[in-house]
Design a protein around this motif. Sequence first.
Motif, short mmCIF file in Angstrom:
data_model
loop_
_atom_site.label_atom_id
_atom_site.label_comp_id
_atom_site.label_asym_id
_atom_site.label_seq_id
_atom_site.Cartn_x
_atom_site.Cartn_y
_atom_site.Cartn_z
N GLY A 109 0.83 -1.19 0.00
CA GLY A 109 0.00 0.00 0.00
C GLY A 109 0.87 1.24 0.00
O GLY A 109 1.99 1.23 0.53
N GLY A 110 0.37 2.32 -0.58
CA GLY A 110 1.14 3.55 -0.63
C GLY A 110 2.43 3.42 -1.40
O GLY A 110 3.40 4.14 -1.12
N GLY A 111 2.46 2.50 -2.35
CA GLY A 111 3.67 2.32 -3.15
C GLY A 111 4.77 1.56 -2.44
O GLY A 111 5.89 1.48 -2.95
N GLN A 112 4.45 0.96 -1.28
CA GLN A 112 5.44 0.22 -0.50
C GLN A 112 4.95 -1.19 -0.21
O GLN A 112 3.74 -1.44 -0.15
CB GLN A 112 5.71 0.93 0.84
CG GLN A 112 6.24 2.33 0.74
CD GLN A 112 7.71 2.35 0.33
OE1 GLN A 112 8.48 1.47 0.71
NE2 GLN A 112 8.10 3.36 -0.43
N ILE A 113 5.90 -2.10 -0.02
CA ILE A 113 5.61 -3.42 0.53
C ILE A 113 6.23 -3.47 1.91
O ILE A 113 7.44 -3.24 2.07
CB ILE A 113 6.18 -4.54 -0.35
CG1 ILE A 113 5.47 -4.60 -1.70
CG2 ILE A 113 6.04 -5.89 0.36
CD1 ILE A 113 5.97 -5.69 -2.61
N SER A 114 5.40 -3.75 2.91
CA SER A 114 5.86 -3.76 4.30
C SER A 114 5.78 -5.17 4.85
O SER A 114 4.74 -5.83 4.73
CB SER A 114 5.01 -2.82 5.16
OG SER A 114 5.02 -1.50 4.64
N LEU A 128 7.11 -0.95 -3.87
CA LEU A 128 6.24 -1.91 -4.55
C LEU A 128 6.72 -2.18 -5.97
O LEU A 128 6.65 -3.32 -6.46
CB LEU A 128 4.80 -1.39 -4.58
CG LEU A 128 3.77 -2.24 -5.34
CD1 LEU A 128 3.68 -3.64 -4.77
CD2 LEU A 128 2.40 -1.56 -5.32
N ARG A 129 7.23 -1.16 -6.62
CA ARG A 129 7.68 -1.33 -8.00
C ARG A 129 8.88 -2.27 -8.12
O ARG A 129 9.22 -2.72 -9.21
CB ARG A 129 8.03 0.02 -8.62
CG ARG A 129 9.15 0.76 -7.91
CD ARG A 129 9.36 2.14 -8.54
NE ARG A 129 10.41 2.87 -7.86
CZ ARG A 129 11.69 2.76 -8.12
NH1 ARG A 129 12.08 1.92 -9.08
NH2 ARG A 129 12.59 3.46 -7.47
N SER A 130 9.51 -2.58 -6.98
CA SER A 130 10.64 -3.52 -7.01
C SER A 130 10.18 -4.97 -6.97
O SER A 130 10.99 -5.89 -7.05
CB SER A 130 11.58 -3.26 -5.82
OG SER A 130 10.96 -3.60 -4.59
N PHE A 136 0.33 -7.09 -11.01
CA PHE A 136 -0.99 -7.56 -10.62
C PHE A 136 -1.81 -6.45 -9.96
O PHE A 136 -3.03 -6.40 -10.10
CB PHE A 136 -0.84 -8.76 -9.68
CG PHE A 136 -2.12 -9.22 -9.05
CD1 PHE A 136 -3.19 -9.61 -9.83
CD2 PHE A 136 -2.25 -9.29 -7.67
CE1 PHE A 136 -4.38 -10.05 -9.25
CE2 PHE A 136 -3.42 -9.72 -7.10
CZ PHE A 136 -4.49 -10.10 -7.89
N LEU A 137 -1.14 -5.55 -9.23
CA LEU A 137 -1.83 -4.52 -8.47
C LEU A 137 -1.97 -3.20 -9.23
O LEU A 137 -2.49 -2.23 -8.68
CB LEU A 137 -1.10 -4.26 -7.14
CG LEU A 137 -1.04 -5.45 -6.17
CD1 LEU A 137 -0.19 -5.11 -4.96
CD2 LEU A 137 -2.44 -5.86 -5.75
N ALA A 138 -1.51 -3.15 -10.47
CA ALA A 138 -1.58 -1.92 -11.26
C ALA A 138 -3.02 -1.51 -11.52
O ALA A 138 -3.92 -2.35 -11.61
CB ALA A 138 -0.83 -2.09 -12.57
N PRO A 166 10.51 -5.17 -18.37
CA PRO A 166 11.51 -5.05 -19.43
C PRO A 166 12.61 -4.05 -19.11
O PRO A 166 13.73 -4.18 -19.60
CB PRO A 166 10.68 -4.60 -20.65
CG PRO A 166 9.45 -3.99 -20.07
CD PRO A 166 9.17 -4.74 -18.81
N GLU A 167 12.31 -3.08 -18.25
CA GLU A 167 13.32 -2.09 -17.89
C GLU A 167 14.23 -2.60 -16.78
O GLU A 167 15.36 -2.13 -16.63
CB GLU A 167 12.65 -0.79 -17.47
CG GLU A 167 11.83 -0.13 -18.58
CD GLU A 167 11.17 1.15 -18.12
OE1 GLU A 167 11.34 1.51 -16.93
OE2 GLU A 167 10.50 1.80 -18.94
N ARG A 168 13.71 -3.55 -15.98
CA ARG A 168 14.50 -4.11 -14.87
C ARG A 168 14.29 -5.62 -14.80
O ARG A 168 13.70 -6.14 -13.85
CB ARG A 168 14.08 -3.44 -13.55
CG ARG A 168 14.43 -1.97 -13.44
CD ARG A 168 13.67 -1.31 -12.31
NE ARG A 168 12.23 -1.30 -12.56
CZ ARG A 168 11.34 -0.89 -11.66
NH1 ARG A 168 11.73 -0.50 -10.46
NH2 ARG A 168 10.06 -0.89 -11.94
N PRO A 169 14.77 -6.34 -15.80
CA PRO A 169 14.54 -7.78 -15.84
C PRO A 169 15.20 -8.52 -14.68
O PRO A 169 14.80 -9.64 -14.36
CB PRO A 169 15.15 -8.20 -17.18
CG PRO A 169 16.15 -7.12 -17.51
CD PRO A 169 15.56 -5.86 -16.95
N GLY A 170 16.18 -7.90 -14.04
CA GLY A 170 16.86 -8.57 -12.94
C GLY A 170 16.04 -8.64 -11.67
O GLY A 170 16.44 -9.32 -10.71
#
Length: 228
Positions: A109-114, A128-130, A136-138, A166-170
């Motif tokens: 939530g709020g762009g974070q995973i806690s 969250l983007r990491s 799924f949550l977009a 595609p920008e961060r496949p790792g």
Amino acid sequence: MNHAKWVVMPGALPRSRSGTYLHAMNIRTGFLRFFLCLGLAAANALPQAAAAPSLDEISSYLESLKYLRSGLVQVNPDGTRREGTLYVHRPGRMRLEYSRPKADVVIAGGGQISLIEAGSKVLRQYPLRSSPLALFLAAELDLEAELGASSLIRGDERTMIVATDPERPGLGTLELQFINEPLRLHGWTVTDAYGRRTRVVLVNLEVGVRPEARLFNVQFELAGRNGN
């Protein structure tokens, strides 16, 4: 006058003035038609495999999952199993609540995973983007444009989407698994940057029941655990 005795062999029927050949051919053709009709009837009676959904259909389905609640079984990279409950309020909010004895909680939530560990006041947070779960949550999903058809693996009963950033496949890979008929989310597998796979299978999925807002409030969760 001698009477010839004919033995009727497939593909070698003799001709005679009495029409034995034509009669045998008519019988043979009748049997073939009869069994052909039986075969067609049997084929029509068999259950037809459900058509695998397209990426566009899956996008629409996922966007419709605004509220979601489900039991879950998680298989960790080391083979151990955990059970718990999943709550989703799309876009952007998710809660994984694991059962005791280790009642950890993961809140998105709020762009974070806690991550809040059982019996601990320590809070670990990540963007969250990491996480591959960000897909799924977009708020809006266009899997056809973002992933391409090569990311869709179709089967007679189940379909899977393999997604990477595609920008961060790792960062890792997210595999979303669906039941084809009726279309239903079955679970997912997350593979992290080190190749470790964590699989989640959903049990008794419920759609449309809005979870309480407090379930996605990290500070409320921490206050409750600290006895405040």
